[in-house]
Scaffold this motif. Structure first.
Motif, PDB file in Angstrom:
ATOM      1  N   UNK A  50       0.895  -1.241   0.068  1.00  0.00           N
ATOM      2  CA  UNK A  50      -0.182   0.065  -0.178  1.00  0.00           C
ATOM      3  C   UNK A  50       0.825   1.261   0.012  1.00  0.00           C
ATOM      4  N   UNK A  51       2.017   1.319   0.259  1.00  0.00           N
ATOM      5  CA  UNK A  51       2.837   2.343   0.661  1.00  0.00           C
ATOM      6  C   UNK A  51       3.039   3.341  -0.620  1.00  0.00           C
ATOM      7  N   UNK A  52       3.434   2.589  -1.968  1.00  0.00           N
ATOM      8  CA  UNK A  52       3.465   3.403  -3.078  1.00  0.00           C
ATOM      9  C   UNK A  52       2.312   4.276  -3.156  1.00  0.00           C
ATOM     10  N   UNK A  53       1.170   3.661  -3.216  1.00  0.00           N
ATOM     11  CA  UNK A  53      -0.015   4.499  -3.672  1.00  0.00           C
ATOM     12  C   UNK A  53      -0.259   5.639  -2.516  1.00  0.00           C
ATOM     13  N   UNK A  54      -0.025   5.137  -1.261  1.00  0.00           N
ATOM     14  CA  UNK A  54      -0.294   6.147  -0.195  1.00  0.00           C
ATOM     15  C   UNK A  54       0.751   7.433  -0.495  1.00  0.00           C
ATOM     16  N   UNK A  55       2.199   7.035  -0.559  1.00  0.00           N
ATOM     17  CA  UNK A  55       3.029   8.054  -0.790  1.00  0.00           C
ATOM     18  C   UNK A  55       2.830   8.963  -2.080  1.00  0.00           C
ATOM     19  N   UNK A  56       2.535   8.217  -3.365  1.00  0.00           N
ATOM     20  CA  UNK A  56       2.142   9.144  -4.285  1.00  0.00           C
ATOM     21  C   UNK A  56       0.959  10.018  -4.083  1.00  0.00           C
ATOM     22  N   UNK A  57      -0.020   9.773  -3.247  1.00  0.00           N
ATOM     23  CA  UNK A  57      -0.978  10.593  -3.040  1.00  0.00           C
ATOM     24  C   UNK A  57      -0.493  11.894  -2.108  1.00  0.00           C
ATOM     25  N   UNK A  58       0.315  11.451  -1.041  1.00  0.00           N
ATOM     26  CA  UNK A  58       0.735  12.648  -0.418  1.00  0.00           C
ATOM     27  C   UNK A  58       1.848  13.429  -1.285  1.00  0.00           C
ATOM     28  N   UNK A  59       2.814  13.087  -1.829  1.00  0.00           N
ATOM     29  CA  UNK A  59       3.563  13.852  -2.854  1.00  0.00           C
ATOM     30  C   UNK A  59       2.696  14.578  -3.870  1.00  0.00           C
ATOM     31  N   UNK A  60       1.774  13.971  -4.180  1.00  0.00           N
ATOM     32  CA  UNK A  60       0.840  14.829  -5.372  1.00  0.00           C
ATOM     33  C   UNK A  60       0.310  15.832  -4.828  1.00  0.00           C
ATOM     34  N   UNK A  61      -0.178  15.693  -3.409  1.00  0.00           N
ATOM     35  CA  UNK A  61      -0.838  16.753  -2.720  1.00  0.00           C
ATOM     36  C   UNK A  61       0.161  17.948  -2.686  1.00  0.00           C
ATOM     37  N   UNK A  62       1.349  17.576  -2.213  1.00  0.00           N
ATOM     38  CA  UNK A  62       2.228  18.634  -1.983  1.00  0.00           C
ATOM     39  C   UNK A  62       2.502  19.478  -3.081  1.00  0.00           C
ATOM     40  N   UNK A  63       2.754  18.605  -4.239  1.00  0.00           N
ATOM     41  CA  UNK A  63       3.155  19.296  -5.531  1.00  0.00           C
ATOM     42  C   UNK A  63       2.236  20.309  -5.997  1.00  0.00           C
ATOM     43  N   UNK A  64       0.817  19.656  -6.120  1.00  0.00           N
ATOM     44  CA  UNK A  64      -0.280  20.664  -6.627  1.00  0.00           C
ATOM     45  C   UNK A  64      -0.505  21.647  -5.721  1.00  0.00           C
TER      46      UNK A  64
END
Length: 205
Positions: free
Chosen positions: A102-116
């Motif tokens: 599950x970590x890749x999807x969760x990490x991608x979601x967090x990084x996506x929020x920060x970048x946006x």
């Protein structure tokens, strides 16, 4: 000493392989369903008291991030407790294996929020849909350790996320219900699958 180290490394590798090939039973149906109702409560609270989410996007997303962290905590504590009871000596390996899934999807979601939020704040309306797409991908990945029926829930989140993106694209508005309702239905469905799998396992014993 080298032979001992090699033997210990082989044991760790064998345990890890067994953990990867064993169905993970650390998720509890009631807790998973509870996270869906948590999403509903968050959406209802925002609809009643937040006002226009577009005017306060930081608070809107902050509340959803807090709800997500609470859900992760609920599921994580339950997973550790159940794994120690059901998986015995493989408990730690099973939990870490689930985290790796599950970590890749969760990490991608967090990084996506920060970048946006940092570089494209006018596009934050896309985050609810994108997060749901990532949850769907995470569930697809988890089908190797969870019942294969979770792929249906993964498809639900994927389609729901795409639908949210399509609907929100016209107005670029934020709505708590575009988060609350998909997660309520998705988590309820997932809880049903976990409950059915647990009953089937108990019947086979």
């Amino acid at each position: 000493m080298q032979d001992l180290d090699k033997a210990l490394a082989d044991i760790v590798a064998i345990r890890s392989q067994i953990a990867r090939d064993t169905a993970f039973r650390g998720l509890g149906a009631a807790t998973v369903a509870g996270t869906g109702f948590l999403a509903l409560a968050c959406a209802a609270g925002q609809a009643l008291w937040l006002g226009d989410p577009a005017a306060r996007p930081g608070l809107f997303f902050g509340l959803w991030i807090a709800a997500a962290l609470a859900a992760f905590m609920m599921i994580g504590v339950e997973a550790v407790r159940r794994s120690r009871r059901l998986h015995s000596g493989l408990a730690d390996a099973m939990v870490w294996n689930a985290i790796e899934v599950f970590l890749p999807a969760a990490g991608a979601g967090a990084c996506l929020a920060l970048v946006v939020a940092r570089f494209a704040p006018d596009e934050v309306w896309m985050l609810p849909g994108l997060w749901q797409v990532l949850v769907g991908l995470g569930l697809f990945a988890s089908s190797r350790i969870l019942p294969r029926a979770v792929q249906g829930v993964g498809a639900w989140y994927l389609l729901a996320g795409l639908a949210v993106l399509a609907v929100s694209a016209e107005t670029r508005a934020l709505s708590p219900w575009t988060m609350g309702l998909p997660f309520l239905l998705g988590q309820a469905w997932l809880a049903g699958i976990i409950h059915h799998a647990a009953r089937a396992f108990d019947d086979d014993r």
